[in-house]
Every structure is written in C-alpha cells, then in structure tokens.
Design a protein around this motif. Structure first.
Motif, PDB file in Angstrom:
ATOM      1  N   UNK A 173       0.840  -1.205   0.000  1.00 29.20           N
ATOM      2  CA  UNK A 173       0.000   0.000   0.000  1.00 29.20           C
ATOM      3  C   UNK A 173       0.872   1.250   0.000  1.00 29.20           C
ATOM      4  N   UNK A 174       1.929   1.226   0.791  1.00 28.64           N
ATOM      5  CA  UNK A 174       2.842   2.357   0.884  1.00 28.64           C
ATOM      6  C   UNK A 174       3.451   2.665  -0.490  1.00 28.64           C
ATOM      7  N   UNK A 175       3.927   1.650  -1.153  1.00 25.22           N
ATOM      8  CA  UNK A 175       4.560   1.825  -2.458  1.00 25.22           C
ATOM      9  C   UNK A 175       3.565   2.293  -3.518  1.00 25.22           C
ATOM     10  N   UNK A 176       2.400   1.685  -3.566  1.00 23.46           N
ATOM     11  CA  UNK A 176       1.398   2.040  -4.581  1.00 23.46           C
ATOM     12  C   UNK A 176       0.942   3.485  -4.407  1.00 23.46           C
ATOM     13  N   UNK A 177       0.620   3.871  -3.195  1.00 26.45           N
ATOM     14  CA  UNK A 177       0.129   5.228  -2.977  1.00 26.45           C
ATOM     15  C   UNK A 177       1.240   6.273  -3.113  1.00 26.45           C
ATOM     16  N   UNK A 178       2.461   5.922  -2.762  1.00 23.80           N
ATOM     17  CA  UNK A 178       3.576   6.856  -2.971  1.00 23.80           C
ATOM     18  C   UNK A 178       3.794   7.100  -4.462  1.00 23.80           C
ATOM     19  N   UNK A 179       3.748   6.044  -5.256  1.00 20.61           N
ATOM     20  CA  UNK A 179       3.935   6.185  -6.699  1.00 20.61           C
ATOM     21  C   UNK A 179       2.781   6.965  -7.327  1.00 20.61           C
ATOM     22  N   UNK A 180       1.567   6.667  -6.919  1.00 16.78           N
ATOM     23  CA  UNK A 180       0.398   7.372  -7.435  1.00 16.78           C
ATOM     24  C   UNK A 180       0.480   8.861  -7.111  1.00 16.78           C
ATOM     25  N   UNK A 181       0.814   9.181  -5.889  1.00 15.19           N
ATOM     26  CA  UNK A 181       0.908  10.570  -5.444  1.00 15.19           C
ATOM     27  C   UNK A 181       2.029  11.296  -6.180  1.00 15.19           C
ATOM     28  N   UNK A 240      -7.626  15.403  -3.959  1.00 19.40           N
ATOM     29  CA  UNK A 240      -8.159  14.151  -3.413  1.00 19.40           C
ATOM     30  C   UNK A 240      -7.089  13.061  -3.374  1.00 19.40           C
ATOM     31  N   UNK A 241      -6.353  12.927  -4.466  1.00 19.97           N
ATOM     32  CA  UNK A 241      -5.274  11.935  -4.505  1.00 19.97           C
ATOM     33  C   UNK A 241      -4.232  12.258  -3.442  1.00 19.97           C
ATOM     34  N   UNK A 242      -3.895  13.520  -3.302  1.00 17.67           N
ATOM     35  CA  UNK A 242      -2.881  13.924  -2.325  1.00 17.67           C
ATOM     36  C   UNK A 242      -3.332  13.629  -0.897  1.00 17.67           C
ATOM     37  N   UNK A 243      -4.546  13.989  -0.573  1.00 16.79           N
ATOM     38  CA  UNK A 243      -5.041  13.760   0.791  1.00 16.79           C
ATOM     39  C   UNK A 243      -5.172  12.276   1.101  1.00 16.79           C
ATOM     40  N   UNK A 244      -5.700  11.526   0.150  1.00 15.97           N
ATOM     41  CA  UNK A 244      -5.846  10.083   0.353  1.00 15.97           C
ATOM     42  C   UNK A 244      -4.483   9.418   0.494  1.00 15.97           C
ATOM     43  N   UNK A 245      -3.571   9.763  -0.413  1.00 21.60           N
ATOM     44  CA  UNK A 245      -2.229   9.169  -0.357  1.00 21.60           C
ATOM     45  C   UNK A 245      -1.509   9.562   0.921  1.00 21.60           C
ATOM     46  N   UNK A 246      -1.647  10.806   1.307  1.00 24.64           N
ATOM     47  CA  UNK A 246      -1.002  11.262   2.537  1.00 24.64           C
ATOM     48  C   UNK A 246      -1.492  10.452   3.738  1.00 24.64           C
ATOM     49  N   UNK A 247      -2.783  10.218   3.799  1.00 25.59           N
ATOM     50  CA  UNK A 247      -3.346   9.434   4.901  1.00 25.59           C
ATOM     51  C   UNK A 247      -2.879   7.984   4.855  1.00 25.59           C
ATOM     52  N   UNK A 248      -2.944   7.375   3.678  1.00 25.65           N
ATOM     53  CA  UNK A 248      -2.512   5.973   3.547  1.00 25.65           C
ATOM     54  C   UNK A 248      -1.025   5.849   3.884  1.00 25.65           C
ATOM     55  N   UNK A 270       0.715   7.806   5.849  1.00 32.24           N
ATOM     56  CA  UNK A 270       0.874   7.991   7.291  1.00 32.24           C
ATOM     57  C   UNK A 270       0.538   6.703   8.039  1.00 32.24           C
ATOM     58  N   UNK A 271      -0.591   6.093   7.685  1.00 33.77           N
ATOM     59  CA  UNK A 271      -1.017   4.876   8.392  1.00 33.77           C
ATOM     60  C   UNK A 271      -0.094   3.697   8.106  1.00 33.77           C
ATOM     61  N   UNK A 272       0.216   3.469   6.834  1.00 35.02           N
ATOM     62  CA  UNK A 272       1.074   2.328   6.498  1.00 35.02           C
ATOM     63  C   UNK A 272       2.501   2.561   6.987  1.00 35.02           C
ATOM     64  N   UNK A 273       2.984   3.794   6.882  1.00 34.03           N
ATOM     65  CA  UNK A 273       4.328   4.098   7.369  1.00 34.03           C
ATOM     66  C   UNK A 273       4.448   3.962   8.873  1.00 34.03           C
ATOM     67  N   UNK A 274       3.422   4.394   9.575  1.00 37.01           N
ATOM     68  CA  UNK A 274       3.422   4.233  11.039  1.00 37.01           C
ATOM     69  C   UNK A 274       3.444   2.760  11.418  1.00 37.01           C
ATOM     70  N   UNK A 275       2.653   1.976  10.720  1.00 38.53           N
ATOM     71  CA  UNK A 275       2.636   0.542  11.003  1.00 38.53           C
ATOM     72  C   UNK A 275       4.003  -0.085  10.716  1.00 38.53           C
ATOM     73  N   UNK A 276       4.591   0.283   9.582  1.00 35.48           N
ATOM     74  CA  UNK A 276       5.907  -0.274   9.238  1.00 35.48           C
ATOM     75  C   UNK A 276       6.968   0.152  10.245  1.00 35.48           C
ATOM     76  N   UNK A 277       6.943   1.417  10.634  1.00 33.08           N
ATOM     77  CA  UNK A 277       7.932   1.893  11.610  1.00 33.08           C
ATOM     78  C   UNK A 277       7.792   1.158  12.937  1.00 33.08           C
TER      79      UNK A 277
END
Length: 154
Positions: free
Chosen positions: A10-18, A53-61, A63-70
């Motif tokens: 999820x982190x990779x997909x949303x980072x690339x999309x953003x 919309x893409x920016x806000x959604x990606x930013x949230x995803x 944040x959540x996926x990065x927090x989990x990974x960290x």
C-alpha cells in the motif's frame, strides 16, 4: 508478517500514485494552462480537485502504512541512531513538506480559477507545484535507498 507485506505494498502504490500525479500536474498540466492551452477553467478545476483528493488520500494511507511499518520494524534506538532510521525520519519530513506544498499550490491555483482566470493562477502556482514534484521525487529516492538496503553499503 502478512500485515507488513500489505503495508509495504500500500505504501509503495500510494507513494507512486501521489508522486506521479504531482509530477504530471507540475510539468504538463499547469505549464499548458500558463501557456494558454485551455479555453475554460472547468477541466483545470476538475484536475486540481482530483489532485487534492489523490494527495489527501495518499497522505493518509502513507501515514497509516508508514506508522505501522515503523512500529513493526524499528524501535526508538534504531529509528534515531541508525542510517535506515534516519532515512525513515527524512521520509516523514519530506511527506509533511509534500503534503503542505500540494495543499497550498492547489488552493492558490483553485482560487485563481474561481475568478475565471487561467494563465495568472497557473503562473502563480507553478513554482509550488514544481517544488512539490521535486520533493515527491526525493521521497521516491529515499524510499529506493531504504528498499535497496543502502545501509549495508555504507
């Protein structure tokens, strides 16, 4: 372990999309608007809204996926005192900067478009969009360094 795989994906997909969306708007859409390629503000308003919309959604995803990974990969010692941990912290800083730049740029662009102008708001917002594109590429470079295991080579 599956949760880490899903979070990384999820982190990779949303980072690339953003990053791709920001880069496209910064180097294709807004320069075309600045140069007068659009006759109406309607498509630009739609594009700007979709980018927000893409920016806000990606930013949230992210944040959540990065927090989990960290939390799954690092403890406070490795997060603050290892190269990989510092790269993660750099990603967090770049994430905050990118979020702010896209928000400010889209608001600046949309406020000019609401006045039914095209070239002037595009010219005014272009430096912010380009800065956001550069930050998004920097984020991908740091992600590549982390994924490629640069800490092993240093």
């Amino acid at each position: 372990m599956v949760d880490v795989l899903l979070a990384r994906t999820a982190h990779l997909v949303f980072a690339a999309l953003w990053a791709g969306s920001v880069f496209y708007v910064a180097f294709v859409v807004v320069p075309l608007a600045r140069d007068g390629a659009f006759n109406s503000t309607a498509p630009l308003e739609t594009i700007s809204g979709k980018l927000a919309t893409i920016s806000r959604t990606s930013s949230l995803v992210l944040f959540l996926s990065g927090s989990h990974l960290a939390a799954a990969v690092y403890d406070s010692n490795t997060l603050f005192f290892s190269l990989r941990g510092r790269l993660v912290l750099l990603m967090v800083a770049l994430w905050l900067v990118l979020t702010a730049l896209v928000e400010v740029a889209t608001k600046r662009f949309e406020s000019g478009l609401n006045g039914k102008k095209i070239r002037e708001p595009a010219r005014d917002a272009l430096p912010l969009f380009r800065a956001a594109a550069i930050v998004s590429v920097a984020l991908l470079l740091v992600a590549g360094a982390l994924t490629g295991g640069i800490a092993r080579f240093v």
